[in-house]
Write an enzyme that holds these catalytic residues in place. Structure first.
Site, PDB file in Angstrom:
ATOM      1  N   GLY A   1       0.748  -1.246   0.000  1.00  0.00           N
ATOM      2  CA  GLY A   1       0.000   0.000   0.000  1.00  0.00           C
ATOM      3  C   GLY A   1       0.773   1.289   0.000  1.00  0.00           C
ATOM      4  O   GLY A   1       0.189   2.364  -0.151  1.00  0.00           O
TER       5      GLY A   1
ATOM      6  N   GLU B   1       3.905  -6.668   1.851  1.00  0.00           N
ATOM      7  CA  GLU B   1       3.435  -7.071   0.518  1.00  0.00           C
ATOM      8  C   GLU B   1       3.394  -5.889  -0.443  1.00  0.00           C
ATOM      9  O   GLU B   1       2.341  -5.564  -0.991  1.00  0.00           O
ATOM     10  CB  GLU B   1       2.021  -7.662   0.627  1.00  0.00           C
ATOM     11  CG  GLU B   1       1.882  -8.849   1.544  1.00  0.00           C
ATOM     12  CD  GLU B   1       0.423  -9.215   1.822  1.00  0.00           C
ATOM     13  OE1 GLU B   1      -0.484  -8.426   1.482  1.00  0.00           O
ATOM     14  OE2 GLU B   1       0.192 -10.293   2.376  1.00  0.00           O
ATOM     15  N   PRO B   2       4.516  -5.201  -0.641  1.00  0.00           N
ATOM     16  CA  PRO B   2       4.462  -4.061  -1.549  1.00  0.00           C
ATOM     17  C   PRO B   2       4.302  -4.500  -2.998  1.00  0.00           C
ATOM     18  O   PRO B   2       4.909  -5.478  -3.430  1.00  0.00           O
ATOM     19  CB  PRO B   2       5.815  -3.373  -1.333  1.00  0.00           C
ATOM     20  CG  PRO B   2       6.722  -4.459  -0.872  1.00  0.00           C
ATOM     21  CD  PRO B   2       5.879  -5.438  -0.123  1.00  0.00           C
ATOM     22  N   GLY B   3       3.475  -3.802  -3.735  1.00  0.00           N
ATOM     23  CA  GLY B   3       3.345  -4.031  -5.167  1.00  0.00           C
ATOM     24  C   GLY B   3       3.818  -2.784  -5.886  1.00  0.00           C
ATOM     25  O   GLY B   3       4.932  -2.716  -6.412  1.00  0.00           O
ATOM     26  N   ARG B   4       2.958  -1.766  -5.812  1.00  0.00           N
ATOM     27  CA  ARG B   4       3.180  -0.530  -6.571  1.00  0.00           C
ATOM     28  C   ARG B   4       4.556   0.093  -6.323  1.00  0.00           C
ATOM     29  O   ARG B   4       5.193   0.554  -7.259  1.00  0.00           O
ATOM     30  CB  ARG B   4       2.090   0.469  -6.177  1.00  0.00           C
ATOM     31  CG  ARG B   4       2.037   1.719  -7.006  1.00  0.00           C
ATOM     32  CD  ARG B   4       1.060   2.721  -6.381  1.00  0.00           C
ATOM     33  NE  ARG B   4      -0.207   2.133  -6.026  1.00  0.00           N
ATOM     34  CZ  ARG B   4      -1.309   2.150  -6.797  1.00  0.00           C
ATOM     35  NH1 ARG B   4      -1.283   2.774  -7.945  1.00  0.00           N
ATOM     36  NH2 ARG B   4      -2.429   1.567  -6.386  1.00  0.00           N
TER      37      ARG B   4
ATOM     38  N   TYR C   1      -9.356   5.110 -12.320  1.00  0.00           N
ATOM     39  CA  TYR C   1      -9.070   5.729 -11.011  1.00  0.00           C
ATOM     40  C   TYR C   1      -8.812   7.232 -11.122  1.00  0.00           C
ATOM     41  O   TYR C   1      -8.286   7.823 -10.179  1.00  0.00           O
ATOM     42  CB  TYR C   1      -7.809   5.108 -10.387  1.00  0.00           C
ATOM     43  CG  TYR C   1      -7.783   3.612 -10.280  1.00  0.00           C
ATOM     44  CD1 TYR C   1      -8.663   2.938  -9.425  1.00  0.00           C
ATOM     45  CD2 TYR C   1      -6.857   2.864 -10.994  1.00  0.00           C
ATOM     46  CE1 TYR C   1      -8.606   1.552  -9.311  1.00  0.00           C
ATOM     47  CE2 TYR C   1      -6.804   1.479 -10.875  1.00  0.00           C
ATOM     48  CZ  TYR C   1      -7.682   0.832 -10.036  1.00  0.00           C
ATOM     49  OH  TYR C   1      -7.617  -0.532  -9.913  1.00  0.00           O
TER      50      TYR C   1
ATOM     51  N   CYS D   1     -13.456   3.552 -28.933  1.00  0.00           N
ATOM     52  CA  CYS D   1     -14.700   4.287 -29.129  1.00  0.00           C
ATOM     53  C   CYS D   1     -15.426   4.540 -27.819  1.00  0.00           C
ATOM     54  O   CYS D   1     -16.525   4.022 -27.592  1.00  0.00           O
ATOM     55  CB  CYS D   1     -15.598   3.520 -30.096  1.00  0.00           C
ATOM     56  SG  CYS D   1     -14.751   3.221 -31.636  1.00  0.00           S
ATOM     57  N   GLU D   2     -14.794   5.278 -26.929  1.00  0.00           N
ATOM     58  CA  GLU D   2     -15.414   5.688 -25.671  1.00  0.00           C
ATOM     59  C   GLU D   2     -14.787   7.015 -25.283  1.00  0.00           C
ATOM     60  O   GLU D   2     -13.576   7.162 -25.382  1.00  0.00           O
ATOM     61  CB  GLU D   2     -15.091   4.697 -24.537  1.00  0.00           C
ATOM     62  CG  GLU D   2     -15.829   3.411 -24.643  1.00  0.00           C
ATOM     63  CD  GLU D   2     -15.932   2.705 -23.292  1.00  0.00           C
ATOM     64  OE1 GLU D   2     -15.892   3.376 -22.240  1.00  0.00           O
ATOM     65  OE2 GLU D   2     -16.061   1.489 -23.328  1.00  0.00           O
TER      66      GLU D   2
ATOM     67  N   TYR E   1      -0.069  -2.028 -12.086  1.00  0.00           N
ATOM     68  CA  TYR E   1      -1.471  -1.966 -12.498  1.00  0.00           C
ATOM     69  C   TYR E   1      -1.597  -1.401 -13.916  1.00  0.00           C
ATOM     70  O   TYR E   1      -2.532  -0.679 -14.236  1.00  0.00           O
ATOM     71  CB  TYR E   1      -2.311  -1.184 -11.461  1.00  0.00           C
ATOM     72  CG  TYR E   1      -2.100  -1.725 -10.060  1.00  0.00           C
ATOM     73  CD1 TYR E   1      -2.635  -2.949  -9.706  1.00  0.00           C
ATOM     74  CD2 TYR E   1      -1.298  -1.058  -9.124  1.00  0.00           C
ATOM     75  CE1 TYR E   1      -2.400  -3.494  -8.448  1.00  0.00           C
ATOM     76  CE2 TYR E   1      -1.054  -1.599  -7.873  1.00  0.00           C
ATOM     77  CZ  TYR E   1      -1.604  -2.813  -7.543  1.00  0.00           C
ATOM     78  OH  TYR E   1      -1.364  -3.355  -6.300  1.00  0.00           O
TER      79      TYR E   1
HETATM   80  C1  LIG Z   1      -3.204  -4.971  -3.672  1.00  0.00           C
HETATM   81  C2  LIG Z   1      -2.622  -5.636  -2.497  1.00  0.00           C
HETATM   82  C3  LIG Z   1      -1.276  -5.442  -2.151  1.00  0.00           C
HETATM   83  C4  LIG Z   1      -0.361  -4.512  -2.908  1.00  0.00           C
HETATM   84  O1  LIG Z   1      -0.745  -3.180  -2.813  1.00  0.00           O
HETATM   85  P1  LIG Z   1       0.219  -2.027  -3.389  1.00  0.00           P
HETATM   86  O2  LIG Z   1      -0.552  -0.791  -3.160  1.00  0.00           O
HETATM   87  O3  LIG Z   1       0.450  -2.308  -4.816  1.00  0.00           O
HETATM   88  O4  LIG Z   1       1.476  -2.056  -2.587  1.00  0.00           O
HETATM   89  C5  LIG Z   1      -0.777  -6.132  -1.073  1.00  0.00           C
HETATM   90  N1  LIG Z   1      -1.547  -6.988  -0.348  1.00  0.00           N
HETATM   91  C6  LIG Z   1      -2.851  -7.192  -0.646  1.00  0.00           C
HETATM   92  C7  LIG Z   1      -3.637  -8.136   0.171  1.00  0.00           C
HETATM   93  C8  LIG Z   1      -3.432  -6.529  -1.714  1.00  0.00           C
HETATM   94  O5  LIG Z   1      -4.716  -6.722  -2.004  1.00  0.00           O
END
Ligand SMILES: *Cc1c(COP(=O)(O)O)cnc(C)c1O
Length: 421
Positions: free
Chosen positions: A239, A275-278, A318, A346-347, A375
């Site tokens: 997050g 659990e970093p993604g972004r 978003y 076409c939107e 994403y």
């Molecule tokens: C989406 C998600 C993440 C990653 O979130 P980021 O904002 O990309 O860091 C981690 N854990 C869970 C359970 C999620 O749903």
């Protein structure tokens, strides 16, 4: 910081000119920088040291197997939310003991495959899921390690579609009810409680909501231990937000996030999972597109690109802002002009930016959307029968296509006409 910089007026990914990739691969394409991915993973891992920890990359933000292999080889764990993502992690060579399974709707089939293939822990989000998991594990003669995802009821102050930690959201179990659910978990034969899980949302630009949530997790750890549960792991979710523009307030850095974690949870002697993604993938990727036409409209000029909302949906979904830059930088002193930057779909929603100031651009010019690694490709579709955008990975002076663009023929072959038609 990323590794997409101008050299001699031409935007590069590390040591490779994007114009060279465009010639070889065609446009549009996603391009990722191995050095940036590596740097971001290391920032998190260093921020949590010396606490015992595992940085589990949230695959849903960027799921290409080559990227997962790169991160897995650095020692990353993976956070998966479907069995498809689990199998991607496995295909990238990540062992089951480094894979965490999250998500509100895991099916029994998914549980079975993950238990069979090996799993670090399931993050369980409801009592029915807990019971189903116990049954599945028992039927396989196994016990499932679990953390329960608690909902701390804090306001993450982010976009409503990606806030997950308020009591009205579908995620987790209200924290006040957690002791009751842990008591049930302890009695189930197929379940082994190992920890607590929390994830309050995405693109947070402030540490305070995290800190509020983690304080509640610290209190819950003490409560559950007093009730006889063994809590050895705390999964704190992902997050942490990234800067999408250079002008807005800079989000907190991993090092400050890590320091706050140590302050609020360090004394508990738990292994920390995040659990970093972004923050790992976002600024590690760009989307490169070519101008098809420039069109003079009523009081505005349109830049019509060969990329569209199906390739990068964040602006229309978003209201997200992505910096858009010309791949060949303008000569010094050139004045910018406002463009509505749009795709061919076409939107009306197929608009990337309105009145965006850019140097004058012409047909055939290349532009890059920055911060498109997270994403981006994973949310792409083939709406309007537009082939999925290819992905390219750059490392220093070389690049490789890590997902090829399908041909329209391949797309058409996926459909079938019933013989009775
Ligand atoms: C989406 C998600 C993440 C990653 O979130 P980021 O904002 O990309 O860091 C981690 N854990 C869970 C359970 C999620 O749903």
């Amino acid at each position: 910081m990323d590794h997409f910089l101008y050299r001699g007026g031409s935007l590069h990914a590390e040591d490779v000119a994007l114009t060279d990739i465009a010639i070889s691969v065609g446009t549009p394409f996603y391009c990722y920088s191995a050095a940036t991915l590596t740097r971001h993973y290391n920032l998190f891992s260093e921020a949590l040291s010396p606490l015992p920890h595992l940085v589990c990359f949230a695959i849903k933000s960027l799921s290409n197997i080559a990227v997962l292999k790169l991160l897995g080889d650095l020692g990353a764990g993976m956070d998966v939310v479907s069995i498809g993502e689990y199998m991607r992690a496995k295909a990238a060579g990540v062992p089951g003991e480094r894979i965490v399974f999250s998500g509100v709707g895991k099916t029994r089939d998914e549980m079975r495959i993950a238990l069979h293939g090996g799993i670090r822990q399931f993050n369980v989000e409801s009592e029915p899921e807990l019971r189903a998991l116990s049954e599945v594990a028992t039927s396989l003669g196994k016990t499932a390690p679990i953390a329960i995802r608690v909902n701390p009821d804090v306001d993450a102050r982010t976009h409503a579609k990606i806030a997950t930690g308020k009591s009205e959201n579908k995620f987790g179990i209200p924290i006040a009810r957690a002791p009751q659910v842990y008591a049930e978990a302890a009695k189930l034969p197929g379940i082994q409680v190992v920890g607590i899980d929390v994830h309050i949302g995405s693109q947070l630009t402030d540490l305070e909501p995290f800190e509020q949530a983690f304080q509640k997790v610290a209190e819950l750890t003490m409560t559950l231990r007093a009730q006889g549960h063994t809590i050895t792991r705390l999964d704190l979710g992902g997050g942490l937000g990234i800067p999408y523009t250079r002008s807005n307030d800079a989000p907190p850095l991993p090092i400050d996030y890590g320091a706050m974690i140590k302050r609020t949870l360090g004394h508990l002697g738990c292994e920390i999972e995040i659990e970093p993604g972004r923050l790992i993938s976002g600024n590690s990727g760009i989307l490169v597109s070519r101008v098809i036409y420039t069109k003079n409209g009523e009081g505005r000029d349109f830049l019509i690109l060969d990329a569209a909302m199906n390739d990068l949906v964040r602006p229309s979904m978003y209201d997200a802002w992505h910096d858009i830059v010309p791949v060949i930088g303008p000569a010094p002193g050139v004045e910018t002009q406002p463009y509505d930057v749009v795709g061919p779909v076409c939107e009306t929603g197929d608009t990337f930016a309105k009145a965006r100031h850019l140097p004058p651009l012409a047909e055939g010019d290349l532009v890059a959307f920055r911060s498109a690694g997270a994403y981006g490709a994973v949310m792409a579709s083939e709406y309007n029968t537009r082939p999925l955008v290819p992905e390219v990975l750059v490392s220093q002076d070389h690049f490789a296509v890590i997902r090829a663009r399908p041909s329209v023929d391949e797309i058409l072959k996926r459909d079938s006409i019933p013989e009775w038609l």
